[in-house]
Enzyme design. Structure first.
Site, short mmCIF file in Angstrom:
data_model
loop_
_atom_site.label_atom_id
_atom_site.label_comp_id
_atom_site.label_asym_id
_atom_site.label_seq_id
_atom_site.Cartn_x
_atom_site.Cartn_y
_atom_site.Cartn_z
CG MET A 119 31.88 4.80 6.52
SD MET A 119 32.34 5.12 8.21
CE MET A 119 33.56 6.38 8.00
N GLY A 120 29.39 6.69 2.75
CA GLY A 120 28.64 7.74 2.08
C GLY A 120 29.47 8.99 1.81
CG HIS A 125 33.39 6.65 -2.09
ND1 HIS A 125 33.40 7.94 -1.62
CD2 HIS A 125 33.70 5.87 -1.04
CE1 HIS A 125 33.68 7.94 -0.34
NE2 HIS A 125 33.87 6.71 0.04
CD GLN A 152 34.19 2.51 10.45
OE1 GLN A 152 33.53 1.55 10.04
NE2 GLN A 152 35.04 3.14 9.67
NE ARG A 158 37.25 11.38 9.40
CZ ARG A 158 37.15 10.04 9.43
NH1 ARG A 158 37.84 9.32 8.58
NH2 ARG A 158 36.37 9.44 10.30
CG LEU A 190 29.03 7.68 -2.30
CD1 LEU A 190 28.29 6.82 -3.32
CD2 LEU A 190 29.90 6.82 -1.40
CG HIS A 191 35.38 11.02 -2.42
ND1 HIS A 191 36.22 10.04 -2.90
CD2 HIS A 191 35.44 10.91 -1.07
CE1 HIS A 191 36.77 9.38 -1.90
NE2 HIS A 191 36.30 9.88 -0.77
CG ASP A 227 40.82 4.08 4.33
OD1 ASP A 227 41.16 4.83 5.26
OD2 ASP A 227 39.95 4.38 3.50
N GLY A 251 39.48 0.92 -1.12
CA GLY A 251 40.52 1.82 -1.60
C GLY A 251 41.84 1.58 -0.89
O1 PAF Z 1 36.44 2.83 4.47
C1 PAF Z 1 35.31 3.09 4.91
O2 PAF Z 1 34.60 3.93 4.42
C2 PAF Z 1 34.79 2.29 6.10
O3 PAF Z 1 35.80 2.02 7.02
C3 PAF Z 1 34.05 1.01 5.70
C4 PAF Z 1 34.98 0.01 5.02
C5 PAF Z 1 32.89 1.33 4.78
C6 PAF Z 1 33.48 0.31 6.95
O4 PAF Z 1 32.58 1.13 7.63
#
Ligand code: PAF
Length: 283
Positions: free
Chosen positions: A32-33, A39, A63, A189, A35-36, A152, A149
């Site tokens: 979802m951008g 990612h 989501q 976050r 990035l750290h 999650d 990752g």
């Molecule tokens: O983990 C995330 O960043 C999001 O849930 C994902 C997998 C990119 C789906 O939007």
């Protein structure tokens, strides 16, 4: 090779299919951008295992619940493109909600059972949105492997289940949590935390460390471990527990005894920010 940036699903799909026709393997890193390092570790791993790497940057509206942080979710595309390029990505896919969800879109992917506990309880529509968008991203990018990752962990289990249930020809690769030097799990976050909250947030990794130590010393009573984790969190005045649970890592069913791989998972509010963390315990 120059980084390709594309926002239309059909263009990305055409590029991925062209690579596959050339016999190249494709890796997908959905994000979802903002990035750290977490990612970055996924992109580097994908680049080391696949000929071509597609990174998607999309804050997926489906989501997020009505009172969640869709609007305020941090965004910085310039930074994301730079980091993706440096880590070895070949294409960054930057769709918009309008190009991802066509007018009249009415198809959802719902993974049952695994979404009942943990984050599924406090975020009722979350995993329907995640499963749907990841299914779409996989259909668009046609990857041989897709990278997620372990922070999650429930999402990872849901995606493994979905791809197996729907016979999707993709290998799902789970990658270890990346932490700050002081133990806080990297998360986009974390940027919401002020200085005091950032300090208080260390209670997540500290409480899990306490639980892990007990297991390492031979504790077999799951409830005792959970109580110690909860107790550590409760001692931090800025923290409010959403859940502290032990579940089977594949089925996400609560467990009372140690067997197979147990996921010890927590979600904790620090001020208004909800953070998650976990560890796996293999018996
Ligand atoms: O983990 C995330 O960043 C999001 O849930 C994902 C997998 C990119 C789906 O939007």
């Amino acid at each position: 090779m120059e980084l390709i940036v594309k926002s239309m699903p059909a263009e990305v799909q055409a590029q991925a299919l062209a690579w596959k026709r050339e016999g190249l393997t494709v890796g997908l890193v959905p994000t979802m951008g903002y990035l750290h390092e977490g990612h970055a570790s996924l992109i580097r791993r994908a680049a080391s295992e696949c000929d071509r790497v597609i990174v998607s940057v999309f804050v997926n509206p489906t989501q997020f619940g009505p009172n969640e942080d869709l609007e305020s979710y941090p965004r910085d595309l310039e930074h994301d493109l730079k980091l993706a390029r440096e880590c070895g990505a070949h294409l960054v896919f930057t769709p918009t909600p309008e190009t991802m969800y066509l007018p009249g879109a009415s198809t959802w992917v719902t993974v049952e059972g695994l979404t009942r506990e943990l984050c599924g309880k406090s975020r009722p529509i979350h995993f329907r949105g995640v499963a749907t968008v990841v299914c779409k991203l996989i259909n668009i990018a046609q990857p041989d492997r897709a990278y997620f990752g372990e922070k999650d962990a429930q999402q990872l289990a849901v995606i493994r289940r979905m791809t197996a249930d729907l016979n999707m020809p993709v290998q799902i690769v789970g990658c270890p949590i990346v932490r700050e030097a002081d133990g806080l799990a990297k998360s986009s976050r974390n940027t919401y935390l002020n200085e005091k909250e950032r300090q208080a947030a260390l209670v997540l990794s500290r409480s899990l460390e306490r639980g892990r130590e007990m297991l390492e010393k031979g504790e077999t009573d799951v409830q005792k471990v959970l109580d110690a984790i909860s107790g550590t969190i409760a001692a931090e005045p800025m923290a409010r527990i959403d859940y502290v649970q032990a579940v089977d890592a594949d089925s996400i069913e609560p467990v009372k005894t140690l067997a197979g791989t147990v996921l010890f998972a927590i979600a904790v509010y620090i001020g208004k920010t909800r953070l998650i963390d976990n560890f796996y315990w293999k018996v």
